[in-house]
Design an enzyme around this catalytic site. Structure first.
Site, PDB file in Angstrom:
ATOM      1  N   LYS A  53      52.710  -9.566  44.592  1.00  0.00           N
ATOM      2  CA  LYS A  53      52.245  -9.180  45.930  1.00  0.00           C
ATOM      3  C   LYS A  53      52.016 -10.424  46.781  1.00  0.00           C
ATOM      4  O   LYS A  53      52.418 -10.490  47.945  1.00  0.00           O
ATOM      5  CB  LYS A  53      50.953  -8.353  45.824  1.00  0.00           C
ATOM      6  CG  LYS A  53      51.198  -6.949  45.309  1.00  0.00           C
ATOM      7  CD  LYS A  53      49.920  -6.218  44.924  1.00  0.00           C
ATOM      8  CE  LYS A  53      50.271  -4.875  44.282  1.00  0.00           C
ATOM      9  NZ  LYS A  53      49.102  -4.132  43.801  1.00  0.00           N
ATOM     10  N   GLN A  97      42.706  -5.031  43.181  1.00  0.00           N
ATOM     11  CA  GLN A  97      43.670  -4.572  42.166  1.00  0.00           C
ATOM     12  C   GLN A  97      42.971  -3.669  41.137  1.00  0.00           C
ATOM     13  O   GLN A  97      41.974  -4.070  40.537  1.00  0.00           O
ATOM     14  CB  GLN A  97      44.309  -5.793  41.474  1.00  0.00           C
ATOM     15  CG  GLN A  97      45.391  -5.444  40.481  1.00  0.00           C
ATOM     16  CD  GLN A  97      46.625  -4.794  41.117  1.00  0.00           C
ATOM     17  OE1 GLN A  97      47.081  -5.212  42.169  1.00  0.00           O
ATOM     18  NE2 GLN A  97      47.151  -3.764  40.489  1.00  0.00           N
ATOM     19  N   ASP A 120      45.697  -0.231  50.703  1.00  0.00           N
ATOM     20  CA  ASP A 120      46.158   0.650  49.623  1.00  0.00           C
ATOM     21  C   ASP A 120      46.077   2.123  50.046  1.00  0.00           C
ATOM     22  O   ASP A 120      46.657   2.986  49.398  1.00  0.00           O
ATOM     23  CB  ASP A 120      45.286   0.446  48.368  1.00  0.00           C
ATOM     24  CG  ASP A 120      45.954  -0.466  47.336  1.00  0.00           C
ATOM     25  OD1 ASP A 120      47.196  -0.591  47.388  1.00  0.00           O
ATOM     26  OD2 ASP A 120      45.228  -1.042  46.506  1.00  0.00           O
TER      27      ASP A 120
END
Ligand code: NAD
Length: 287
Positions: A53, A97, A120
């Site tokens: 990422k 994460q 997200d």
């Protein structure tokens, strides 16, 4: 033989578009979009995801800042970091994460992120926005799967879409997006009776389970479009290989189009994360 829906090609197109839009954004506002990635502990898979990422972000001109915390960090310290990032005007997107170590409350952390920076799309307010068809940040994997479907099928209207799996991060938002695209949507899961016969009715079949090669050719209507979200590790002759929830070999002989694993949905997820970061930055600048 099914057409292969190539996630590497489609994600490269999207990344190119994001990179061009980032240049425009910088010229217009004089600042660089910033993405903060928070990694707790040293789970090897999470480390790989975070590294990918961060690398991709840099490639499209997004500044990414990695925060690495010890596996036994307290909830309070993590909350404090998120609060700091929420208040930082140079950070437009925040990603924590998942999964987090067991002693931490994931729901609390996800809802601690400012909804406008929740790239997200997991914050309760963004989930509500998606469910009610309002603008918001949409989870990256389902968003990427929709882009693949739109590039493969002329019109999704009225098609029967079956989603296997009902997780908050893939199955449920996927079903919401398919509904918005005017599909007739059915969700199946671990408690569904005669799952194969339901799946066989699907014009669009999305597998998001985490069960190696669960979907075989008997589950698939001839000509159906199959999106395989699953990422599983299989051992072949002592070598670790990635495979999906779909038995690619048999299903690709029946389906009209299919995503491979690897090289399918995976690359789309990262590309959409960066598209979301830019979208968040644009929204914050016009707020
Ligand atoms: P999850 O474990 O949260 O949810 C799995 C779902 O599958 C559950 O709703 C469960 O009811 C259902 N299920 C379990 N066994 C089943 C069975 N035998 N038949 C039918 N349904 C069954 O998983 P998740 O987070 O949604 O992830 C699913 C898969 O997608 C995993 O392999 C994960 O690694 C992968 N994934 C990939 C990406 C990507 O970028 N490609 C992103 C997220 C997740």
């Amino acid at each position: 033989m099914a057409t292969i829906i190539d996630g590497k090609v489609i994600s490269a197109q999207l990344l190119e578009q994001v990179a061009a839009d980032v240049i425009e954004f910088k010229a217009k506002h004089g600042i660089t979009p910033g993405l903060a990635v928070v990694l707790v502990g040293d789970d090897p898979a999470s480390q790989v995801y975070v590294r990918n990422k961060v690398q991709r972000a840099e490639q499209v001109g997004i500044r990414s800042i990695k925060h690495r915390l010890d596996a036994n960090v307290s909830q309070e310290t993590l909350n404090d970091l998120v609060a700091e990032l929420n208040a930082d005007p140079e950070i437009h997107g925040i990603l924590v994460q998942l999964p987090l170590p067991k002693h931490l409350d994931e729901d609390e952390i996800v809802d601690a992120i400012a909804p406008s920076k929740d790239v997200d799309g997991f914050h309760s307010l963004n989930v509500a926005a998606l469910a009610t068809g309002k603008p918001g940040l949409v989870p990256c994997t389902p968003q990427g799967s929709m882009t693949m479907l739109r590039q493969t099928l002329d019109d999704l209207t009225g098609l029967h879409a079956v989603v296997i799996g009902r997780s908050n991060i893939v199955g449920k938002p996927m079903a919401a997006l398919l509904l918005q695209a005017n599909c007739t949507v059915t969700m199946v899961h671990s408690r569904t009776r005669d799952i194969a016969s339901v799946c066989r009715q699907a014009d669009i079949l999305v597998a998001a389970v985490g069960s190696q090669k669960l979907v075989n050719a008997d589950w698939v209507k001839p000509g159906a479009t199959v999106i395989d979200v699953g990422i599983n590790v299989e051992m072949l002759d002592g070598v670790r290989k990635l495979c999906g929830d779909v038995d690619f070999e048999s299903v690709s002989k029946v389906a009209g189009a299919i995503t491979p694993v690897p090289g399918g949905v995976g690359p789309m997820t990262i590309a959409n994360l960066l598209a979301n970061t830019l979208q968040a930055a644009q929204a914050q600048m016009s707020a």
